[in-house]
Write a protein that holds these residues in place. Structure first.
Motif, short mmCIF file in Angstrom:
data_model
loop_
_atom_site.label_atom_id
_atom_site.label_comp_id
_atom_site.label_asym_id
_atom_site.label_seq_id
_atom_site.Cartn_x
_atom_site.Cartn_y
_atom_site.Cartn_z
N SER A 1 0.86 -1.19 0.00
CA SER A 1 0.00 0.00 0.00
C SER A 1 0.89 1.24 0.00
CB SER A 1 -0.93 0.01 1.22
OG SER A 1 -0.18 0.01 2.43
N GLY A 2 0.26 2.39 -0.21
CA GLY A 2 0.99 3.65 -0.26
C GLY A 2 1.19 4.12 -1.69
N SER A 3 1.95 5.20 -1.84
CA SER A 3 2.16 5.77 -3.17
C SER A 3 3.57 6.35 -3.29
CB SER A 3 1.14 6.88 -3.45
OG SER A 3 1.32 7.97 -2.55
N ILE A 4 4.06 6.38 -4.53
CA ILE A 4 5.33 7.05 -4.86
C ILE A 4 5.10 7.82 -6.15
CG2 ILE A 4 7.79 6.80 -5.31
CD1 ILE A 4 7.68 4.00 -4.15
N THR A 5 5.44 9.10 -6.15
CA THR A 5 5.35 9.90 -7.37
C THR A 5 6.69 10.56 -7.63
OG1 THR A 5 4.47 11.81 -6.13
CG2 THR A 5 2.87 10.33 -7.17
N LEU A 6 7.08 10.59 -8.90
CA LEU A 6 8.30 11.24 -9.35
C LEU A 6 7.87 12.29 -10.36
CD1 LEU A 6 11.38 11.52 -9.54
CD2 LEU A 6 11.36 9.67 -11.23
N GLY A 7 7.79 13.54 -9.90
CA GLY A 7 7.19 14.57 -10.75
C GLY A 7 5.75 14.21 -11.01
N ASP A 8 5.39 14.01 -12.28
CA ASP A 8 4.02 13.64 -12.65
C ASP A 8 3.85 12.13 -12.81
OD1 ASP A 8 3.29 16.34 -12.75
OD2 ASP A 8 3.93 16.52 -14.84
N ILE A 9 4.87 11.36 -12.55
CA ILE A 9 4.82 9.91 -12.79
C ILE A 9 4.38 9.15 -11.54
CG2 ILE A 9 6.15 7.87 -13.46
CD1 ILE A 9 8.06 9.74 -14.95
N ASP A 10 3.40 8.30 -11.70
CA ASP A 10 2.98 7.38 -10.64
C ASP A 10 3.91 6.17 -10.70
OD1 ASP A 10 1.78 5.40 -9.06
OD2 ASP A 10 -0.25 5.99 -9.59
N VAL A 11 4.88 6.13 -9.79
CA VAL A 11 5.95 5.12 -9.86
C VAL A 11 5.41 3.71 -9.75
CG1 VAL A 11 8.03 4.26 -8.69
CG2 VAL A 11 7.69 6.74 -9.01
N LEU A 12 4.46 3.48 -8.87
CA LEU A 12 3.97 2.12 -8.63
C LEU A 12 3.10 1.60 -9.76
CD1 LEU A 12 3.11 2.35 -4.80
CD2 LEU A 12 5.23 1.59 -5.89
N ASN A 13 2.52 2.51 -10.55
CA ASN A 13 1.58 2.07 -11.58
C ASN A 13 2.05 2.37 -13.01
OD1 ASN A 13 -0.56 1.04 -9.83
ND2 ASN A 13 -0.82 3.18 -9.20
N ASP A 14 3.13 3.08 -13.17
CA ASP A 14 3.65 3.38 -14.51
C ASP A 14 5.15 3.07 -14.52
OD1 ASP A 14 3.99 4.20 -17.07
OD2 ASP A 14 3.27 6.26 -16.78
N LYS A 15 5.46 1.80 -14.39
CA LYS A 15 6.85 1.38 -14.21
C LYS A 15 7.71 1.68 -15.43
CE LYS A 15 5.66 -2.16 -10.82
NZ LYS A 15 5.69 -3.59 -10.46
N GLN A 16 7.16 1.54 -16.62
CA GLN A 16 7.94 1.79 -17.82
C GLN A 16 8.39 3.24 -17.91
OE1 GLN A 16 8.82 -1.54 -18.56
NE2 GLN A 16 9.20 -0.35 -20.42
N ALA A 17 7.51 4.16 -17.50
CA ALA A 17 7.87 5.58 -17.53
C ALA A 17 9.01 5.86 -16.55
CB ALA A 17 6.65 6.44 -17.19
N VAL A 18 8.98 5.19 -15.41
CA VAL A 18 10.04 5.37 -14.41
C VAL A 18 11.37 4.85 -14.96
CG1 VAL A 18 10.84 4.78 -12.09
CG2 VAL A 18 8.40 5.17 -12.51
N ARG A 19 11.34 3.67 -15.55
CA ARG A 19 12.58 3.03 -16.00
C ARG A 19 13.29 3.82 -17.09
NH1 ARG A 19 9.76 -2.98 -16.01
NH2 ARG A 19 9.76 -3.23 -13.72
N LYS A 20 12.55 4.64 -17.83
CA LYS A 20 13.16 5.45 -18.87
C LYS A 20 14.04 6.56 -18.30
CE LYS A 20 9.57 4.73 -22.38
NZ LYS A 20 8.48 5.38 -23.18
N ILE A 21 13.76 6.98 -17.08
CA ILE A 21 14.50 8.10 -16.49
C ILE A 21 15.20 7.69 -15.19
CG2 ILE A 21 13.04 9.88 -17.53
CD1 ILE A 21 11.59 10.14 -14.87
N LEU A 22 15.41 6.39 -15.02
CA LEU A 22 16.00 5.85 -13.80
C LEU A 22 17.40 5.30 -14.07
CD1 LEU A 22 15.77 4.71 -10.82
CD2 LEU A 22 14.86 2.63 -11.87
N GLY A 23 18.33 5.58 -13.16
CA GLY A 23 19.63 4.93 -13.12
C GLY A 23 19.75 4.20 -11.80
N TYR A 24 20.14 2.93 -11.84
CA TYR A 24 20.13 2.12 -10.62
C TYR A 24 21.43 1.33 -10.49
CZ TYR A 24 18.42 -1.35 -7.20
OH TYR A 24 18.26 -2.15 -6.09
N LEU A 25 22.11 1.50 -9.38
CA LEU A 25 23.30 0.72 -9.06
C LEU A 25 22.99 -0.11 -7.82
CD1 LEU A 25 26.23 -0.12 -9.40
CD2 LEU A 25 26.91 1.94 -8.15
#
Length: 289
Positions: A56-80
């Protein structure tokens, strides 16, 4: 752009409550996520990085709903991540080229230019034709930063990046992260207090899935200012002091324990210690502030 985390909750099937109503506001710049091993840091990082779902809960990155729009997040994400694998006989330049292609960069000339710039940035250009599996720990971490910067991400997550690095490699890593943090949201998850103090102006302390503190590092230091006292004690008397006082840390200095205790008032035999984030960390874990 901000990363907003609200009421995030995650419980695993084995009963571990990894994230317990976590709420954070993370602005552009370096943000330190500090906590002991098993505190829930990696669970939070993996959830933000879209590698696992929250209950439960929510995460937003600017206008992106992180939990429900994963592809949009991955386009602007760098992860180590804390551990990342490599193909054993693949060179750095070929591996980055493959990763850039997977991330959607189809133009070969553009990929070549971007990869050259990344390898120069992390000081690996002269080693570009070596297999990444042959790199030292520090070189591999710098390669990890290069791969997570493909495409100029808006959000960069690094999980325990300096564990096991020698002081020289750690300093090189600090410099790279600081430069990235000038224009990007960078979340540094670590249990090493020095990493947060060196790099971050904003931080959070987490333990057992809960946020114990969130805010400015200077504000965190204010919470313990004038309340930490120190003294060198004989090794054989350490347990006695631990029974009589609220000892928040001890370390060997010249072969003798130097203890820090927490007290609102002066304590006979102790002198006031200069506050540091390690004191804040242990005081928070022990619910003293």
């Amino acid at each position: 752009m901000e990363l907003l985390i609200k009421d995030l909750d995650k419980k695993y099937s084995n009963g571990v409550h990894a994230l317990d109503n976590v709420s954070l506001t993370i602005p552009k710049g370096m943000f330190g996520l500090l906590g002991p091993n098993g505190a829930g840091k990696s669970s939070l990082m993996r959830t933000i990085a879209t590698l696992q779902d929250a209950d439960s809960g929510s995460i937003t990155l600017g206008d992106i709903d992180v939990l429900n729009d994963k592809q949009a997040v991955r386009k602007i994400l760098g992860y180590l991540p804390q551990e990342f694998g490599v193909y054993p006989r693949t060179t750095a330049v070929d591996l980055l080229d493959n990763l850039a292609l997977l991330k959607g960069f189809e133009n070969k000339a553009d990929r070549k230019q971007m990869i050259e710039q990344l390898l120069v940035k992390v000081n690996l250009w002269e080693h570009r034709k070596n297999a990444v599996s042959s790199y030292s720990g520090g070189m591999r971490q710098r390669f990890g930063i290069a791969q997570c910067l493909i495409g100029s991400p808006k959000l960069v997550i690094v999980d325990e990046p300096t564990a096991g690095l020698d002081p020289g490699e750690r300093n090189r890593f600090y410099n790279i992260l600081s430069e990235i943090g000038e224009n990007t949201i960078v979340i540094l998850s670590t249990h090493i207090v020095q990493d947060v103090r060196e790099l971050c102006t904003q931080m959070a302390v987490v333990d057992k899935g809960r946020v114990l503190f969130a805010g400015n590092t200077d504000d965190a230091l204010l919470e313990v200012r004038g309340k930490v006292w120190e003294k060198k004690v004989p090794k054989q008397e350490l347990s006695k002091y631990q029974e009589e006082h609220q000892v928040i840390s001890n370390k060997l200095v010249g072969g003798q324990p130097l203890i820090h205790i927490f007290s609102e008032n002066p304590v006979a035999g102790f002198v006031k210690a200069e506050e540091n984030l390690e004191d804040v960390f242990f005081a928070k874990l022990n619910a003293l502030v």
